[in-house]
Motif scaffolding. Structure first.
Motif, PDB file in Angstrom:
ATOM      1  N   ALA A 122      20.582  22.117 -21.654  1.00  0.00           N
ATOM      2  CA  ALA A 122      21.640  22.769 -22.429  1.00  0.00           C
ATOM      3  C   ALA A 122      22.117  24.045 -21.742  1.00  0.00           C
ATOM      4  N   THR A 123      21.200  24.766 -21.110  1.00  0.00           N
ATOM      5  CA  THR A 123      21.587  26.014 -20.431  1.00  0.00           C
ATOM      6  C   THR A 123      22.544  25.744 -19.279  1.00  0.00           C
ATOM      7  N   THR A 124      22.330  24.627 -18.575  1.00  0.00           N
ATOM      8  CA  THR A 124      23.220  24.272 -17.471  1.00  0.00           C
ATOM      9  C   THR A 124      24.597  23.888 -17.996  1.00  0.00           C
ATOM     10  N   ARG A 125      24.640  23.086 -19.055  1.00  0.00           N
ATOM     11  CA  ARG A 125      25.927  22.707 -19.641  1.00  0.00           C
ATOM     12  C   ARG A 125      26.682  23.949 -20.121  1.00  0.00           C
ATOM     13  N   GLU A 126      25.966  24.873 -20.728  1.00  0.00           N
ATOM     14  CA  GLU A 126      26.602  26.097 -21.221  1.00  0.00           C
ATOM     15  C   GLU A 126      27.124  26.944 -20.072  1.00  0.00           C
ATOM     16  N   HIS A 127      26.355  27.002 -18.985  1.00  0.00           N
ATOM     17  CA  HIS A 127      26.796  27.789 -17.827  1.00  0.00           C
ATOM     18  C   HIS A 127      28.078  27.231 -17.228  1.00  0.00           C
ATOM     19  N   VAL A 128      28.113  25.922 -17.013  1.00  0.00           N
ATOM     20  CA  VAL A 128      29.298  25.307 -16.419  1.00  0.00           C
ATOM     21  C   VAL A 128      30.480  25.394 -17.379  1.00  0.00           C
ATOM     22  N   ALA A 129      30.208  25.234 -18.679  1.00  0.00           N
ATOM     23  CA  ALA A 129      31.278  25.372 -19.672  1.00  0.00           C
ATOM     24  C   ALA A 129      31.856  26.784 -19.635  1.00  0.00           C
ATOM     25  N   GLY A 130      31.000  27.775 -19.400  1.00  0.00           N
ATOM     26  CA  GLY A 130      31.476  29.151 -19.297  1.00  0.00           C
ATOM     27  C   GLY A 130      32.366  29.355 -18.081  1.00  0.00           C
ATOM     28  N   VAL A 131      31.991  28.739 -16.957  1.00  0.00           N
ATOM     29  CA  VAL A 131      32.823  28.812 -15.757  1.00  0.00           C
ATOM     30  C   VAL A 131      34.179  28.179 -16.016  1.00  0.00           C
ATOM     31  N   LEU A 132      34.163  27.019 -16.686  1.00  0.00           N
ATOM     32  CA  LEU A 132      35.414  26.324 -17.000  1.00  0.00           C
ATOM     33  C   LEU A 132      36.279  27.150 -17.935  1.00  0.00           C
ATOM     34  N   SER A 133      35.647  27.795 -18.914  1.00  0.00           N
ATOM     35  CA  SER A 133      36.389  28.583 -19.898  1.00  0.00           C
ATOM     36  C   SER A 133      37.037  29.815 -19.274  1.00  0.00           C
ATOM     37  N   GLY A 191      37.323  30.505 -15.755  1.00  0.00           N
ATOM     38  CA  GLY A 191      38.033  30.307 -14.486  1.00  0.00           C
ATOM     39  C   GLY A 191      38.938  29.100 -14.441  1.00  0.00           C
ATOM     40  N   GLY A 192      38.817  28.248 -15.468  1.00  0.00           N
ATOM     41  CA  GLY A 192      39.653  27.055 -15.498  1.00  0.00           C
ATOM     42  C   GLY A 192      39.124  25.958 -14.585  1.00  0.00           C
ATOM     43  N   PRO A 193      39.812  24.808 -14.571  1.00  0.00           N
ATOM     44  CA  PRO A 193      39.368  23.670 -13.747  1.00  0.00           C
ATOM     45  C   PRO A 193      39.218  24.016 -12.272  1.00  0.00           C
ATOM     46  N   ALA A 210      35.949  24.464  -7.332  1.00  0.00           N
ATOM     47  CA  ALA A 210      35.438  25.274  -6.222  1.00  0.00           C
ATOM     48  C   ALA A 210      33.913  25.182  -6.153  1.00  0.00           C
ATOM     49  N   MET A 211      33.258  25.151  -7.316  1.00  0.00           N
ATOM     50  CA  MET A 211      31.805  24.984  -7.337  1.00  0.00           C
ATOM     51  C   MET A 211      31.405  23.638  -6.743  1.00  0.00           C
ATOM     52  N   LEU A 212      32.139  22.585  -7.117  1.00  0.00           N
ATOM     53  CA  LEU A 212      31.814  21.255  -6.607  1.00  0.00           C
ATOM     54  C   LEU A 212      31.981  21.188  -5.090  1.00  0.00           C
ATOM     55  N   GLU A 213      33.020  21.834  -4.576  1.00  0.00           N
ATOM     56  CA  GLU A 213      33.256  21.809  -3.128  1.00  0.00           C
ATOM     57  C   GLU A 213      32.090  22.424  -2.374  1.00  0.00           C
ATOM     58  N   ILE A 214      31.465  23.439  -2.964  1.00  0.00           N
ATOM     59  CA  ILE A 214      30.314  24.089  -2.327  1.00  0.00           C
ATOM     60  C   ILE A 214      29.045  23.255  -2.503  1.00  0.00           C
ATOM     61  N   LEU A 215      28.823  22.750  -3.724  1.00  0.00           N
ATOM     62  CA  LEU A 215      27.588  22.039  -4.048  1.00  0.00           C
ATOM     63  C   LEU A 215      27.536  20.633  -3.463  1.00  0.00           C
ATOM     64  N   THR A 245      38.856  16.647 -15.073  1.00  0.00           N
ATOM     65  CA  THR A 245      37.985  17.814 -15.233  1.00  0.00           C
ATOM     66  C   THR A 245      36.618  17.432 -15.788  1.00  0.00           C
ATOM     67  N   LYS A 246      36.590  16.465 -16.681  1.00  0.00           N
ATOM     68  CA  LYS A 246      35.310  16.041 -17.255  1.00  0.00           C
ATOM     69  C   LYS A 246      34.389  15.506 -16.174  1.00  0.00           C
ATOM     70  N   ARG A 247      34.922  14.680 -15.278  1.00  0.00           N
ATOM     71  CA  ARG A 247      34.099  14.095 -14.219  1.00  0.00           C
ATOM     72  C   ARG A 247      33.646  15.159 -13.227  1.00  0.00           C
ATOM     73  N   VAL A 248      34.552  16.077 -12.890  1.00  0.00           N
ATOM     74  CA  VAL A 248      34.189  17.168 -11.978  1.00  0.00           C
ATOM     75  C   VAL A 248      33.092  18.032 -12.586  1.00  0.00           C
ATOM     76  N   THR A 249      33.262  18.371 -13.865  1.00  0.00           N
ATOM     77  CA  THR A 249      32.280  19.204 -14.556  1.00  0.00           C
ATOM     78  C   THR A 249      30.919  18.524 -14.583  1.00  0.00           C
ATOM     79  N   HIS A 250      30.910  17.229 -14.882  1.00  0.00           N
ATOM     80  CA  HIS A 250      29.640  16.500 -14.950  1.00  0.00           C
ATOM     81  C   HIS A 250      28.950  16.483 -13.590  1.00  0.00           C
ATOM     82  N   ALA A 251      29.717  16.319 -12.524  1.00  0.00           N
ATOM     83  CA  ALA A 251      29.136  16.306 -11.183  1.00  0.00           C
ATOM     84  C   ALA A 251      28.506  17.656 -10.852  1.00  0.00           C
ATOM     85  N   VAL A 252      29.168  18.740 -11.229  1.00  0.00           N
ATOM     86  CA  VAL A 252      28.615  20.083 -10.995  1.00  0.00           C
ATOM     87  C   VAL A 252      27.318  20.259 -11.788  1.00  0.00           C
TER      88      VAL A 252
END
Length: 302
Positions: free
Chosen positions: A124-135, A137-139, A144-149, A162-169
């Motif tokens: 849950a902490t990871t989902r919340e963190h990525v959701a915060g980035v999305l909220s 900084g936007g898609p 940008a996170m995915l490109e690095i990771l 965006t859903k698929r990108v977020t899930h991959a991150v």
């Protein structure tokens, strides 16, 4: 594991509004078997209009599974769906050698027919963190996170999804390795026969059906359903075509007529993506059925 040809999973997939539900009910009634929904939104309770869920009459005609069983704030994934369906099927085989799976959520369909990657559960902490980035900084920030990771998956993914990108991150962060290194390269073997079909129809006819369905949804009370869900609009279950446009209308950003037209347009775009998914090289190719004789042609495949 050897295939038990006595048991057959009939998978009816394809574009939204193509007539999957009607075909599934027709075939299930002829064969005396159950229907397993493969729709990632119809699984939630309280939003039957916006998700075009089977009507009470349709649900009464044939026993359905995975329709309206989860609260909208529940977390659910294709991996969980695969597990739940594989656990359900033995009980269905005890009643009939057939089961019908029906739905247009292609990742759910692929999870059962071809298997899914062995991915970690997202904390849950990871989902919340990525959701915060999305909220904040936007898609673009999540991209940008995915490109690095995971530069490899960054090149392959639909960057507008965006859903698929977020899930991959989320997976990259939870697993500690790139998502692309965890993806399965070969289909899983199943102990039953699988027949996968979709309804084929001219694009103009499909789009006309989509436009008509949207008008029907508005008439059935989509606005009232969306208003009821306003306090939970931030949930992933409601981040979907139909509710996003209705929320924009309720917020005063567009008229009801504009929202209706936007829903129809975005649904047509979604249908195109579903058709593209069906056309890709696959472990299990899809048999395209003529809409006029779909039931008879499907029965003929058994």
């Amino acid at each position: 594991m050897s295939t038990d040809c006595k048991n057959t999973l009939i998978v009816i997939t394809g574009a939204t509004a193509s007539g999957k539900t009607s075909l599934a009910i027709d075939v299930a009634q002829r064969l005396g078997c159950d229907i397993i929904s493969a729709d990632s939104r119809q699984i939630y309770r309280g939003i039957p209009i916006g998700t075009a869920a089977p009507t009470p009459a349709e649900l009464a005609a044939v026993r359905h599974h995975f329709v309206g069983v989860l609260p909208v704030d529940a977390y659910y994934s294709a991996a969980q769906y695969e597990h739940d369906v594989m656990r359900l099927l033995p009980a269905l085989w005890n009643r009939s050698p057939y089961a019908v799976m029906c739905g247009g959520s292609m990742m759910y369909v692929d999870a059962v027919t071809d298997g899914i990657d062995d991915l970690p559960t997202i904390p849950a902490t990871t989902r919340e963190h990525v959701a915060g980035v999305l909220s904040t900084g936007g898609p673009e920030a999540v991209l940008a996170m995915l490109e690095i990771l995971d530069p490899a998956y960054y090149q392959d993914v639909d960057r507008a999804n965006t859903k698929r990108v977020t899930h991959a991150v989320e997976i990259c962060l939870a697993a500690g390795v790139p998502y692309s290194t965890l993806r399965r390269r070969a289909g899983a073997r199943r102990p039953f026969r699988i027949i996968k079909v979709a309804i084929d129809m001219p694009r103009a006819e499909l789009f006309a059906r989509i436009n008509s369905r949207v008008d029907i949804m508005i008439g059935l009370g989509l606005e009232a359903e969306a208003r009821k869900m306003l306090p939970q609009r931030h949930l992933n279950a409601l981040n979907t075509v139909g509710f996003k446009e209705m929320f924009a209308y309720i917020d005063g950003h567009m008229t009801l007529s504009e929202a209706t037209a936007r829903i129809a347009k975005n649904t047509r775009v979604y249908a195109k993506k579903q058709l593209t998914w069906l056309a890709r090289p696959s472990v299990r190719p899809t048999v395209m059925l003529d809409a006029a004789n779909a039931a008879e042609d499907l029965i003929g495949l058994l």
